[in-house]
Design an enzyme around this catalytic site. Sequence first.
Site, mmCIF file in Angstrom:
data_model
loop_
_atom_site.group_PDB
_atom_site.id
_atom_site.type_symbol
_atom_site.label_atom_id
_atom_site.label_comp_id
_atom_site.label_asym_id
_atom_site.label_seq_id
_atom_site.Cartn_x
_atom_site.Cartn_y
_atom_site.Cartn_z
ATOM 1 N N CYS A 113 50.812 44.542 41.508
ATOM 2 C CA CYS A 113 51.500 43.079 41.271
ATOM 3 C C CYS A 113 52.887 42.958 40.813
ATOM 4 C CB CYS A 113 50.667 42.351 40.744
ATOM 5 S SG CYS A 113 48.936 42.336 41.378
ATOM 6 N N HIS A 246 54.125 36.087 38.280
ATOM 7 C CA HIS A 246 53.203 36.578 39.191
ATOM 8 C C HIS A 246 51.939 35.433 39.395
ATOM 9 C CE1 HIS A 246 50.387 38.754 41.084
ATOM 10 N NE2 HIS A 246 49.524 39.229 39.907
ATOM 11 N N ASN A 276 46.263 34.849 44.877
ATOM 12 C CA ASN A 276 47.021 36.054 44.134
ATOM 13 C C ASN A 276 47.475 36.838 45.382
ATOM 14 O OD1 ASN A 276 48.059 38.407 42.908
ATOM 15 N ND2 ASN A 276 46.423 38.430 41.618
HETATM 16 N N1 ACO Z 1 31.848 31.965 41.487
HETATM 17 C C1 ACO Z 1 30.912 31.511 40.553
HETATM 18 N N2 ACO Z 1 30.482 32.349 39.545
HETATM 19 C C2 ACO Z 1 30.823 33.435 39.225
HETATM 20 C C3 ACO Z 1 32.115 33.699 40.095
HETATM 21 C C4 ACO Z 1 32.517 33.121 41.404
HETATM 22 N N3 ACO Z 1 33.480 33.625 42.339
HETATM 23 N N4 ACO Z 1 32.465 35.067 39.721
HETATM 24 C C5 ACO Z 1 31.811 35.346 38.627
HETATM 25 N N5 ACO Z 1 30.880 34.443 38.485
HETATM 26 C C6 ACO Z 1 29.975 34.265 37.369
HETATM 27 C C7 ACO Z 1 29.530 35.627 36.805
HETATM 28 O O1 ACO Z 1 28.253 36.094 37.795
HETATM 29 C C8 ACO Z 1 29.067 35.339 35.514
HETATM 30 O O2 ACO Z 1 27.895 34.698 35.674
HETATM 31 P P1 ACO Z 1 26.617 35.141 34.238
HETATM 32 O O3 ACO Z 1 27.285 34.564 33.201
HETATM 33 O O4 ACO Z 1 25.544 34.255 34.890
HETATM 34 O O5 ACO Z 1 26.316 36.654 34.495
HETATM 35 C C9 ACO Z 1 30.293 34.168 34.894
HETATM 36 O O6 ACO Z 1 30.679 33.736 36.163
HETATM 37 C C10 ACO Z 1 31.196 34.909 34.140
HETATM 38 O O7 ACO Z 1 31.725 36.133 34.792
HETATM 39 P P2 ACO Z 1 32.868 36.943 34.276
HETATM 40 O O8 ACO Z 1 33.170 38.023 35.291
HETATM 41 O O9 ACO Z 1 32.708 37.297 32.863
HETATM 42 O O10 ACO Z 1 34.001 35.950 34.367
HETATM 43 P P3 ACO Z 1 35.015 35.529 33.472
HETATM 44 O O11 ACO Z 1 34.712 34.482 32.663
HETATM 45 O O12 ACO Z 1 35.741 36.930 32.756
HETATM 46 O O13 ACO Z 1 36.183 34.988 34.465
HETATM 47 C C11 ACO Z 1 38.077 35.934 35.707
HETATM 48 C C12 ACO Z 1 36.714 35.830 35.542
HETATM 49 C C13 ACO Z 1 38.706 34.488 36.037
HETATM 50 C C14 ACO Z 1 38.533 36.977 36.808
HETATM 51 C C15 ACO Z 1 38.656 36.115 34.323
HETATM 52 O O14 ACO Z 1 38.293 37.277 33.664
HETATM 53 C C16 ACO Z 1 40.143 36.119 34.358
HETATM 54 O O15 ACO Z 1 40.807 35.167 34.201
HETATM 55 N N6 ACO Z 1 40.719 37.216 34.256
HETATM 56 C C17 ACO Z 1 42.300 37.485 34.320
HETATM 57 C C18 ACO Z 1 42.200 38.415 35.425
HETATM 58 C C19 ACO Z 1 43.120 37.906 36.642
HETATM 59 O O16 ACO Z 1 43.453 37.086 37.137
HETATM 60 N N7 ACO Z 1 43.153 38.807 37.688
HETATM 61 C C20 ACO Z 1 43.879 38.744 38.929
HETATM 62 C C21 ACO Z 1 44.416 40.055 39.594
HETATM 63 S S1 ACO Z 1 45.023 41.087 38.345
HETATM 64 C C22 ACO Z 1 46.824 40.573 38.217
HETATM 65 O O17 ACO Z 1 47.120 40.176 39.422
HETATM 66 C C23 ACO Z 1 47.678 41.144 37.363
#
Ligand code: ACO
Length: 319
Positions: A113, A246, A276
Site C-alpha cells: 500500500c 492511503h 482499500n
Molecule cells: N462482518 C461481520 N463480522 C465480522 C466481520 C465481517 N466482515 N469480520 C470479522 N467479524 C467479526 C469476527 O468474527 C469477530 O466476531 P467474534 O467476536 O464473535 O469472534 C468480531 O467481528 C471481531 O473480529 P476482529 O477480527 O477482532 O475485528 P476487529 O475489531 O479487529 O476489526 C478490522 C477488524 C476492521 C480489520 C480492524 O482490525 C482494523 O480496523 N484494522 C486495521 C487494519 C486495516 O484497516 N487493514 C486494511 C489493510 S492494511 C493497509 O492497507 C495498511
Amino acid sequence: MFTRIAGVGSYLPGNPVTNSDLIQRGIDTNDEWIVSRTGIKARHLAEVGCTSSDLALEASRKAIASADIDVSEIDLIIVATSTPDFIFPSTACLLQSKLGNKGAMAFDVQAVCSGFVYALNIAEKYIRTGASKKALVVGAEVFSRILDWEDRATCVLFGDGAGAVILEASEAPGILASVAHADGSQHKILSVPGSICGGKVVGDPFLRMDGQAVFKFAVRVLSELAHECCAISGISTGDIDWLVPHQANIRIIESTSKKLGLSVDKVIVTLDSHGNTSAASIPLALDVAVRDGRIQRGQKILLEGVGGGFTWGAALIEY
Ligand code: ACO
C-alpha cells in the site's frame, strides 16, 4: 529544480459492489459491521481477465491527457503493484507496450500500500537529477485476486483500481519533501505468504492480516511521516491544505488527523466508495479531489501511505 505533478488520472473497473451486494454473493457479514469498523460502503471489482496493466492503461491515458503531453515524451514508467499481471515481465513493461511508448525505462515497485509513494520517491529523484524529463508513475491493483472470499475479516476491505500521475521538471516548487521507510521485522502482520514452485502454489496464496497490529502501526507511522515531511520543508502541519492518506480504514484516517490536529474537512476520503485499493488508493483519491476542484494549484498536499513489509512513506507537494 523541483519535480511537479503535471497531470493526474484514475480508473475504476465496472460498477460499485456494495456491502449488500457482498451479502448477496454469500459473504457472512452485514453493512453495519463493515461501515462502523472501516467506513467502506462499496468497492469496484475487476472482471476475470481484467489485469492491473489494463487498469493502469486507462488511468495513464487520463493522466497523459491531463498533462497535455504525447506518450512518446515519457522516458520513465514506474508501476506500483502487488498484483502484477505476471511474475515477469513487469506490469510497467506491459503498460508501456499497451500505451505504445518505446524506449522509456520501465519497472515495477513492490511496497504494497506504500507502493505509490515509494514510486513517487524514486521518480522524483530521476527528474531532479535530470535523468528523466517526464515520468509516468502508476498505482494499479486487482487485490480481489488475492482475497480469501471465505475470510470475512479481510475480503470486505479491498477493491480494485488504478491511479496515475505525470511528473516533470519545474523551476517552481513541486515535491517539497519525499520520504520512505521500511521495517521488515513486521512482515508477518500483513502478507500473502505463498509462492509458485515447480508449477504449484506453495504456501498460502491469500492475503492474511493481523488487523489490530496493522491499525496501531499505521496510526503511529502516518503521524510520524507528516512531522518528518513538515520538518524537511520548514512548514507546520497546520500549513497542510489537504491530507491524501492511503485509504485503508476510516478509523485509521480519523485517528491520524486527530493526532496531527488536522480537521477532517482537510482530509480526502474515497474509501467509502473505493474500499482499500492498496497502491492505487492515493493516486485515485488525489485524482478525485483534483477533478472535483477541492485540490487547487499552489496548495500544499501531503500524500502518505503505509502497507505490508511493513513499509511507509510520504510526499509533501506544493501542487
Ligand atoms: N462482518 C461481520 N463480522 C465480522 C466481520 C465481517 N466482515 N469480520 C470479522 N467479524 C467479526 C469476527 O468474527 C469477530 O466476531 P467474534 O467476536 O464473535 O469472534 C468480531 O467481528 C471481531 O473480529 P476482529 O477480527 O477482532 O475485528 P476487529 O475489531 O479487529 O476489526 C478490522 C477488524 C476492521 C480489520 C480492524 O482490525 C482494523 O480496523 N484494522 C486495521 C487494519 C486495516 O484497516 N487493514 C486494511 C489493510 S492494511 C493497509 O492497507 C495498511
